[in-house]
Enzyme design. Structure first.
Site, PDB file in Angstrom:
ATOM      1  N   PHE A   1     -20.718 -12.292  25.534  1.00  0.00           N
ATOM      2  CA  PHE A   1     -20.376 -10.963  25.011  1.00  0.00           C
ATOM      3  C   PHE A   1     -18.946 -10.895  24.494  1.00  0.00           C
ATOM      4  O   PHE A   1     -18.601  -9.978  23.747  1.00  0.00           O
ATOM      5  CB  PHE A   1     -20.628  -9.888  26.069  1.00  0.00           C
ATOM      6  CG  PHE A   1     -22.037  -9.896  26.605  1.00  0.00           C
ATOM      7  CD1 PHE A   1     -23.112 -10.095  25.747  1.00  0.00           C
ATOM      8  CD2 PHE A   1     -22.287  -9.735  27.953  1.00  0.00           C
ATOM      9  CE1 PHE A   1     -24.419 -10.126  26.231  1.00  0.00           C
ATOM     10  CE2 PHE A   1     -23.588  -9.757  28.451  1.00  0.00           C
ATOM     11  CZ  PHE A   1     -24.660  -9.956  27.582  1.00  0.00           C
TER      12      PHE A   1
ATOM     13  N   HIS B   1      -1.843  -1.489   7.254  1.00  0.00           N
ATOM     14  CA  HIS B   1      -1.450  -1.720   5.861  1.00  0.00           C
ATOM     15  C   HIS B   1      -0.364  -0.754   5.401  1.00  0.00           C
ATOM     16  O   HIS B   1       0.290  -0.994   4.388  1.00  0.00           O
ATOM     17  CB  HIS B   1      -2.672  -1.645   4.935  1.00  0.00           C
ATOM     18  CG  HIS B   1      -3.440  -0.372   5.051  1.00  0.00           C
ATOM     19  ND1 HIS B   1      -4.268  -0.104   6.118  1.00  0.00           N
ATOM     20  CD2 HIS B   1      -3.502   0.713   4.240  1.00  0.00           C
ATOM     21  CE1 HIS B   1      -4.811   1.097   5.952  1.00  0.00           C
ATOM     22  NE2 HIS B   1      -4.359   1.610   4.823  1.00  0.00           N
TER      23      HIS B   1
ATOM     24  N   GLY C   1      -3.722  -4.387  11.340  1.00  0.00           N
ATOM     25  CA  GLY C   1      -4.082  -4.765   9.972  1.00  0.00           C
ATOM     26  C   GLY C   1      -5.566  -5.056   9.886  1.00  0.00           C
ATOM     27  O   GLY C   1      -6.176  -4.917   8.834  1.00  0.00           O
TER      28      GLY C   1
ATOM     29  N   SER D   1      -0.824   4.762   0.854  1.00  0.00           N
ATOM     30  CA  SER D   1      -1.196   4.938   2.264  1.00  0.00           C
ATOM     31  C   SER D   1       0.022   5.337   3.090  1.00  0.00           C
ATOM     32  O   SER D   1      -0.112   5.933   4.162  1.00  0.00           O
ATOM     33  CB  SER D   1      -1.776   3.636   2.822  1.00  0.00           C
ATOM     34  OG  SER D   1      -2.868   3.212   2.050  1.00  0.00           O
TER      35      SER D   1
ATOM     36  N   GLU E   1     -16.557  -4.358  24.833  1.00  0.00           N
ATOM     37  CA  GLU E   1     -15.748  -5.578  24.921  1.00  0.00           C
ATOM     38  C   GLU E   1     -14.583  -5.565  23.927  1.00  0.00           C
ATOM     39  O   GLU E   1     -13.534  -6.147  24.195  1.00  0.00           O
ATOM     40  CB  GLU E   1     -16.619  -6.816  24.705  1.00  0.00           C
ATOM     41  CG  GLU E   1     -17.669  -7.055  25.791  1.00  0.00           C
ATOM     42  CD  GLU E   1     -18.872  -6.128  25.714  1.00  0.00           C
ATOM     43  OE1 GLU E   1     -19.063  -5.475  24.654  1.00  0.00           O
ATOM     44  OE2 GLU E   1     -19.632  -6.037  26.695  1.00  0.00           O
TER      45      GLU E   1
ATOM     46  N   LEU F   1      -9.383   9.223   1.340  1.00  0.00           N
ATOM     47  CA  LEU F   1      -9.634   8.050   0.489  1.00  0.00           C
ATOM     48  C   LEU F   1      -9.519   6.784   1.326  1.00  0.00           C
ATOM     49  O   LEU F   1      -8.641   6.682   2.196  1.00  0.00           O
ATOM     50  CB  LEU F   1      -8.624   7.987  -0.660  1.00  0.00           C
ATOM     51  CG  LEU F   1      -8.861   8.948  -1.830  1.00  0.00           C
ATOM     52  CD1 LEU F   1      -7.616   9.040  -2.705  1.00  0.00           C
ATOM     53  CD2 LEU F   1     -10.065   8.522  -2.676  1.00  0.00           C
TER      54      LEU F   1
ATOM     55  N   HIS G   1       0.829  -1.214   0.000  1.00  0.00           N
ATOM     56  CA  HIS G   1       0.000   0.000   0.000  1.00  0.00           C
ATOM     57  C   HIS G   1       0.862   1.263   0.000  1.00  0.00           C
ATOM     58  O   HIS G   1       0.868   2.015   0.986  1.00  0.00           O
ATOM     59  CB  HIS G   1      -0.902  -0.011   1.232  1.00  0.00           C
ATOM     60  CG  HIS G   1      -1.808  -1.200   1.312  1.00  0.00           C
ATOM     61  ND1 HIS G   1      -1.366  -2.453   1.687  1.00  0.00           N
ATOM     62  CD2 HIS G   1      -3.127  -1.331   1.062  1.00  0.00           C
ATOM     63  CE1 HIS G   1      -2.377  -3.306   1.666  1.00  0.00           C
ATOM     64  NE2 HIS G   1      -3.453  -2.652   1.290  1.00  0.00           N
TER      65      HIS G   1
ATOM     66  N   ASP H   1     -32.492 -15.632  32.629  1.00  0.00           N
ATOM     67  CA  ASP H   1     -32.172 -14.502  31.751  1.00  0.00           C
ATOM     68  C   ASP H   1     -32.385 -14.812  30.269  1.00  0.00           C
ATOM     69  O   ASP H   1     -32.503 -13.911  29.440  1.00  0.00           O
ATOM     70  CB  ASP H   1     -30.725 -14.035  31.975  1.00  0.00           C
ATOM     71  CG  ASP H   1     -30.631 -13.066  33.145  1.00  0.00           C
ATOM     72  OD1 ASP H   1     -31.680 -12.529  33.552  1.00  0.00           O
ATOM     73  OD2 ASP H   1     -29.513 -12.864  33.650  1.00  0.00           O
TER      74      ASP H   1
HETATM   75  C1  LIG Z   1     -11.612  -4.319   9.753  1.00  0.00           C
HETATM   76  C2  LIG Z   1     -11.079  -4.165   8.367  1.00  0.00           C
HETATM   77  N1  LIG Z   1     -11.932  -4.008   7.334  1.00  0.00           N
HETATM   78  C3  LIG Z   1     -11.463  -3.876   6.082  1.00  0.00           C
HETATM   79  C4  LIG Z   1     -10.129  -3.907   5.824  1.00  0.00           C
HETATM   80  C5  LIG Z   1      -9.610  -3.810   4.392  1.00  0.00           C
HETATM   81  N2  LIG Z   1      -8.920  -2.499   4.188  1.00  0.00           N
HETATM   82  C6  LIG Z   1      -7.599  -2.390   4.231  1.00  0.00           C
HETATM   83  S1  LIG Z   1      -7.069  -0.816   4.042  1.00  0.00           S
HETATM   84  C7  LIG Z   1      -8.649  -0.253   3.855  1.00  0.00           C
HETATM   85  C8  LIG Z   1      -8.914   1.208   3.649  1.00  0.00           C
HETATM   86  C9  LIG Z   1      -8.377   2.007   4.770  1.00  0.00           C
HETATM   87  O1  LIG Z   1      -8.624   3.359   4.603  1.00  0.00           O
HETATM   88  P1  LIG Z   1      -7.973   4.389   5.606  1.00  0.00           P
HETATM   89  O2  LIG Z   1      -8.200   3.974   7.007  1.00  0.00           O
HETATM   90  O3  LIG Z   1      -8.492   5.736   5.234  1.00  0.00           O
HETATM   91  O4  LIG Z   1      -6.424   4.259   5.325  1.00  0.00           O
HETATM   92  P2  LIG Z   1      -5.578   4.856   4.125  1.00  0.00           P
HETATM   93  O5  LIG Z   1      -4.978   3.706   3.427  1.00  0.00           O
HETATM   94  O6  LIG Z   1      -6.506   5.630   3.240  1.00  0.00           O
HETATM   95  O7  LIG Z   1      -4.591   5.742   4.770  1.00  0.00           O
HETATM   96  C10 LIG Z   1      -9.554  -1.308   3.959  1.00  0.00           C
HETATM   97  C11 LIG Z   1     -11.018  -1.158   3.824  1.00  0.00           C
HETATM   98  C12 LIG Z   1      -9.267  -4.100   6.914  1.00  0.00           C
HETATM   99  N3  LIG Z   1      -7.939  -4.195   6.763  1.00  0.00           N
HETATM  100  N4  LIG Z   1      -9.760  -4.182   8.163  1.00  0.00           N
END
Ligand SMILES: Cc1ncc(C[n+]2csc(CCOP(=O)(O)OP(=O)(O)O)c2C)c(N)n1
Length: 619
Positions: free
Chosen positions: A390, A76, A122, A39, A365, A185, A36, A422
């Site tokens: 939970f 990522h 991640g 990012s 939780e 984004l 990535h 319950d």
């Molecule tokens: C809980 C979860 N859902 C989905 C993903 C897949 N995913 C990886 S990066 C990403 C987008 C992240 O966007 P952002 O937080 O804005 O980070 P950026 O890369 O834009 O800085 C997604 C949906 C993941 N890693 N974790």
């Protein structure tokens, strides 16, 4: 040795660091063929400001007690973290180029095998809870160490983030700073609030944080905000950084469609040229920088022994609280967490004795589990408890705790239909399956107060995730106070030379099995009764000896759905161990249960002594 004594680096030097972080991130992802890079590009100035201005840490031991900690919640963007660690001198820049290789510790997303990383990230939305745990741990230890967490704006949609935000403000964790990289984004397009940075500021402020908006590519603004954060007392701080995904490279900046895509070799050359070129580095020497061990609390003396009389009626959940308090006396590193059910789980016995080592996570939780991971990463012995049902809503956090190689301990009370009135929304009937599936986990299910106390101590000493399932009803004490409960292990409670079948139970069902034994004995039928207090790991060979002795006839009985519970554990392990079963009856709860009296439900859902007796008869 500290990487960056405050003020020792000029803004010009920080800009150069940010430029190098961009180059390393793009090069590493192109070499890996995945990752990535865009990012990473949005976070380059933030990371430079953090690692080469704000943070004080020992480059030879970035996870030391006095080092500031960093959590990359947007995991990522791992390459920019690895690049920062390399530029700081934790490992050579050439190592960053081994990104995502099987032989490298620098995996696609960070794990604590990497020096400078405390928890795996991640799965988005969990890092702020880990950071809160690190900050809370530092405060317990009375060190000045701070925790910094970098989040993406897309991940701010996760509820867990706001659970952590509320928690951190409630505990006035002013040694915690969150930086949100608002590049507008996500993965598949614009984020919910795009570049509306004020929304994030207001949300953090509403949660009790100090918050400010900055231009995340203005290194002077980054440094100034980090300085202000450090001197803020009484509140955690949020820096909302307006950034561009892909910033610094004309054909990537703020462009949709580039998430998770490495640059081609040609594009990489163009990008590096735009940044003014970069030196070549020698090839990686192949030396691993993986951490050899994770922090662990010092050994502690045996806690006070159990003090029960055989036949005393004590709920295992109550014995859990007693055990925790004794453990707290034996080790100052024991910390307990609650999700607003401490009078039900009996965590309150600990919290009353040791209020300073107790954290109330309220009804959150997910935060509870990841907070525990953060605390455990600083070497605390963490016990978090809630109703077992939970904990299922924190399953991803539990899964990530395992990826983090965490030794966090969890206790789930109120398991099964035996909670009674319950009703099914409060009954855990899937928790054994859930925890059994966690790699390296220890899954314990005590049936009396003595075994509960002994097993709580064992949890504190064990590596990996430990789970204890406790029951609501009071049950008679079965063991003398000096009984030992090894892991793996089980206890044979009834046996003779002419047993017709082996009956395995745990928790409430063990007591039903003992009743069935008495009923069958009256009819002249002998059975072997086993208390399977440890479901994972399982000593299948030893269990096989018992079952063979009863002609391979087996009855299992569990206050759990059949999928993934006690029976499946036992039968699978026996099959692998080559133990032939001649006949098996698996008694378990097979439909969504109902409110009622505990005994009534245990019988109605097929796991009472009457059903055990009938099952033995069928064999
Ligand atoms: C809980 C979860 N859902 C989905 C993903 C897949 N995913 C990886 S990066 C990403 C987008 C992240 O966007 P952002 O937080 O804005 O980070 P950026 O890369 O834009 O800085 C997604 C949906 C993941 N890693 N974790």
């Amino acid at each position: 040795m500290t990487a960056s004594p405050k003020g020792a680096t000029t803004l010009e030097q920080l800009r150069e660091r940010a430029r190098l972080l961009r180059i390393h991130s793009m090069r590493a992802t192109t070499a890996a063929g995945s990752g990535h890079p865009t990012s990473c590009l949005s976070a380059a100035e933030i990371m430079a400001g953090l690692f080469f201005h704000a943070m004080q840490f020992d480059v030879n031991d970035p996870n030391s007690a006095t080092s500031d900690r960093f959590v990359l919640s947007k995991g990522h963007a791992a390459p920019v973290l690895y690049a920062a660690l390399a530029e700081a001198g934790v490992f050579p820049v050439s190592r960053v180029m081994t990104l995502r290789e099987f032989s490298s510790e620098l995996e696609g997303h960070p794990t604590p095998l990497i020096p400078g990383v405390d928890a795996a990230t991640g799965s988005l939305g969990q890092g702020l809870s880990v950071g809160a745990g690190l900050a809370a741990g530092a405060r317990l230890e009375k060190t000045k160490a701070r925790a910094y967490v970098l989040l993406g704006d897309g991940e701010m949609a996760e509820g867990n983030v706001w659970e952590a935000a509320a928690f951190a403000a409630h505990y006035a964790l002013d040694n915690l700073t969150a930086i949100v990289d608002v590049n507008a984004l996500g993965q598949s397009g614009r984020t919910m609030y795009k570049h509306d940075t004020e929304v994030y500021k207001r949300k953090f402020e509403a949660n009790g944080w100090a918050a400010e908006v900055i231009d995340g590519h203005d290194i002077a603004a980054v440094v100034a905000a980090l300085d202000r954060a450090k001197s803020t007392s009484g509140r955690p701080q949020a820096i909302i950084a307006r950034t561009q995904k892909g910033h610094g490279i004309s054909f990537l900046a703020d462009k949709d469609g580039w998430h998770g895509k490495p640059l081609s070799k040609d594009d990489l050359a163009k990008a590096i040229a735009e940044l003014g070129g970069a030196p070549d580095y020698p090839p990686d020497a192949g030396k691993s920088y993986a951490r050899k061990s994770l922090p662990k609390a010092p050994d502690f003396p045996a806690p006070a022994a159990p003090e029960y009389k055989l036949g005393d009626k004590v709920a295992t959940r109550e014995a859990y609280g007693t055990a925790l308090k004794k453990l707290g006396a034996a080790s100052p590193h024991v910390v307990a967490l609650d999700g607003d059910v401490q009078n039900s789980t009996f965590t309150e016995v600990f919290s009353k004795a040791y209020p300073d080592r107790f954290f109330q996570s309220f009804i959150a939780e997910q935060n509870l589990v990841s907070l525990g991971v953060g605390l455990a990463a600083r070497g605390h012995i963490v016990f978090g408890a809630s109703f077992a049902c939970f904990l299922s809503r924190a399953y991803d956090q539990i899964r990530m705790a395992a990826v983090s190689r965490s030794s966090v301990n969890l206790c789930g009370s109120h398991c099964g239909v035996s909670i009674g009135e319950d009703g099914p929304s409060q009954m855990a009937l899937e928790d054994l399956a859930m925890f059994r599936a966690i790699p390296g986990a220890t899954v314990l299910y005590p049936s009396d107060a003595v075994s509960t106390e002994r097993l709580v101590e064992a949890m504190a000493r064990r590596d990996g995730i430990c789970y204890m399932r406790t029951s609501r009803p009071k049950t008679p004490v079965l063991y003398t106070n000096d009984e030992k409960f090894p892991i793996p292990g089980f206890k044979v409670l009834r046996q003779s030379g002419n047993d017709r079948a082996t009956v395995i139970g745990a928790g409430i069902t063990l007591h039903e099995a003992l009743k069935a034994y008495d009923e069958l004995a009256k009819k002249g039928v002998a059975i072997r009764v086993i208390d399977l207090y440890c479901l994972k790991p399982l000593d299948a060979a030893a269990l096989g000896v018992e079952i063979r002795a009863t002609g391979g006839r087996l009855v299992t009985v569990e206050d759990h759905y059949p999928e993934g519970g006690l029976a499946e554990t036992v039968v699978a392990a026996l099959a692998e161990a080559g133990v032939a079963l001649s006949a098996v009856r698996r008694l378990a709860v097979r439909e969504v249960p109902h409110s009622g009296k505990p005994d009534e439900l245990v019988d109605a859902f097929g796991i009472s002594a009457r059903h055990i007796t009938a099952a033995v008869g069928q064999l």
